[in-house]
Design a protein around this motif. Structure first.
Motif, short mmCIF file in Angstrom:
data_model
loop_
_atom_site.label_atom_id
_atom_site.label_comp_id
_atom_site.label_asym_id
_atom_site.label_seq_id
_atom_site.Cartn_x
_atom_site.Cartn_y
_atom_site.Cartn_z
N MET A 100 0.83 -1.21 0.00
CA MET A 100 0.00 0.00 0.00
C MET A 100 0.86 1.26 0.00
N PRO A 101 0.36 2.34 -0.62
CA PRO A 101 1.12 3.59 -0.63
C PRO A 101 1.15 4.22 0.76
N GLY A 102 2.13 5.08 0.98
CA GLY A 102 2.20 5.79 2.25
C GLY A 102 2.98 5.05 3.32
N ARG A 219 -2.03 8.75 4.62
CA ARG A 219 -2.13 8.11 3.30
C ARG A 219 -2.49 6.63 3.42
N ALA A 220 -1.81 5.95 4.34
CA ALA A 220 -2.06 4.51 4.51
C ALA A 220 -3.48 4.27 5.01
N TYR A 223 -6.02 4.82 2.20
CA TYR A 223 -5.91 3.72 1.23
C TYR A 223 -6.64 2.47 1.76
N ARG A 224 -6.45 2.18 3.05
CA ARG A 224 -7.10 0.99 3.64
C ARG A 224 -8.62 1.14 3.61
N LEU A 226 -10.44 2.95 1.52
CA LEU A 226 -10.93 2.84 0.14
C LEU A 226 -10.94 1.39 -0.35
N ASN A 227 -9.99 0.59 0.16
CA ASN A 227 -9.84 -0.78 -0.35
C ASN A 227 -10.31 -1.85 0.63
#
Length: 327
Positions: A100-102, A219-220, A223-224, A226-227
């Motif tokens: 994952m990004p971030g 950011r992390a 991302y989590r 959203l996914n």
């Protein structure tokens, strides 16, 4: 014996990603396949969760476990962590279950300090390489573990190159790099209000803590969300003995796919740089060479890499994305 939070690469396999993260599980798998993976160990995802329960502190039993694993690698490689004669250095990388990004970037050359850098120069008979590795470590550690803006360091590097009238980092000599190291330490002190940490275990503690902290950076987290990735998975930390792509023109580093990702053509696809460390390939400072050119420069190495790539494809039954270093 309390709960186990640290696994050597020899103890893991690809089915342990929930505990060891994606990177740790696959490093262990490749090690057990007999591939040339530099030895190391993984601090588990459960340790990340406990880190938060301990109010963002690493606890004594964990540090003892880490120490035990460092000793094992010291014995195997005949080097001592941050030694004055022949220092063992580490890379530190985050490794979540799903990429994952971030998440925290890599720190290379951890364990270098004002004394170990002299040991590295002595043991390799290459002073330029030793100070190049030290300036990279100070910048990465400051940026990644301490959030000091990277641009402060880049400005110093650019100024020294401009003063000398050169364009590439590789044109700087040992004396230039020593000057850069001193200036980098000044930046660290100005930003942090204390000297750059010289104690190698302290450096490692900061780095492991930063990986765990990065699990919960904005950011992390987004991302989590959203996914639909659960927040309690935690991230693992991979601590791996260093090999060096920046020792001169017979060393290098690169990234490759086992086949062309756009067309599926069964042919190595990627790029590499001689006399470089990992971040140089992706940073865009120097123009990498296509991987096919490695066959001209180092035919035996190319052949070995091709075999490893095919071996991994057969093992995982899928296209592989590889990062490699030539020392």
């Amino acid at each position: 014996m309390g709960k186990k939070y640290v696994y050597s690469f020899k103890e893991g396999n690809k089915d342990m990603r929930h505990l060891l993260g994606g990177k740790g599980a696959n490093l262990a798998e490749m090690m057990n396949m007999g591939l040339p993976v530099p030895n190391g160990f993984t601090v588990t995802t459960e340790a990340c969760n406990r880190y938060y329960e301990e109010d963002g502190k690493l606890w004594d039993e964990l540090l003892e476990e880490v120490n035990e694993h460092i000793k094992e690698i010291e014995e195997e490689l005949g080097k001592k962590f941050s030694d004055l004669e022949n220092p063992l250095l580490f890379s530190v990388r985050s490794g979540a279950v799903f990429s994952m990004p971030g998440m925290m970037d890599t720190i290379l050359n951890l364990g270098l300090n004002d004394k170990a850098v002299i040991g590295l120069a002595k043991s390799t008979n290459n002073e330029r390489f030793a100070y190049d590795s030290y300036r990279r470590f100070i910048q990465m550690f400051s940026d990644v573990a301490m959030q000091i803006p990277k641009v402060l360091f880049d400005t110093v590097l650019d100024d020294v190159k401009a003063k000398k009238g050169v364009k590439a980092d590789t044109e700087l000599d040992a004396e230039d790099l020593k000057e850069i190291v001193e200036k980098y330490k000044v930046i660290y002190k100005e930003e942090m209000g204390e000297d750059f940490p010289q104690e190698p275990m302290k450096q490692l503690e900061y780095a492991v803590g930063s990986v765990s902290e990065s699990w919960n950076n904005p950011r992390a987290k987004i991302y989590r969300k959203l996914n639909n990735i659960p927040d309690d998975l935690g991230t693992a930390v991979n601590i791996q003995s260093m090999v060096f792509g920046n020792m001169g023109e017979t060393s290098g580093t690169g990234v490759a796919f086992s086949r062309n990702p756009a067309t599926g053509e069964n042919k190595l696809f990627g790029e590499f740089l001689m006399n470089a460390q990992g971040e140089d390939v992706v940073a865009g400072i120097r123009t990498p060479q296509p991987i096919s050119h490695l066959e001209d420069v180092m035919p035996e190495i190319y052949e070995q890499f091709l075999n490893i790539s095919e071996n991994l494809e057969n093992h995982y039954k899928d296209m592989q994305d590889l990062e490699f270093t030539i020392e």
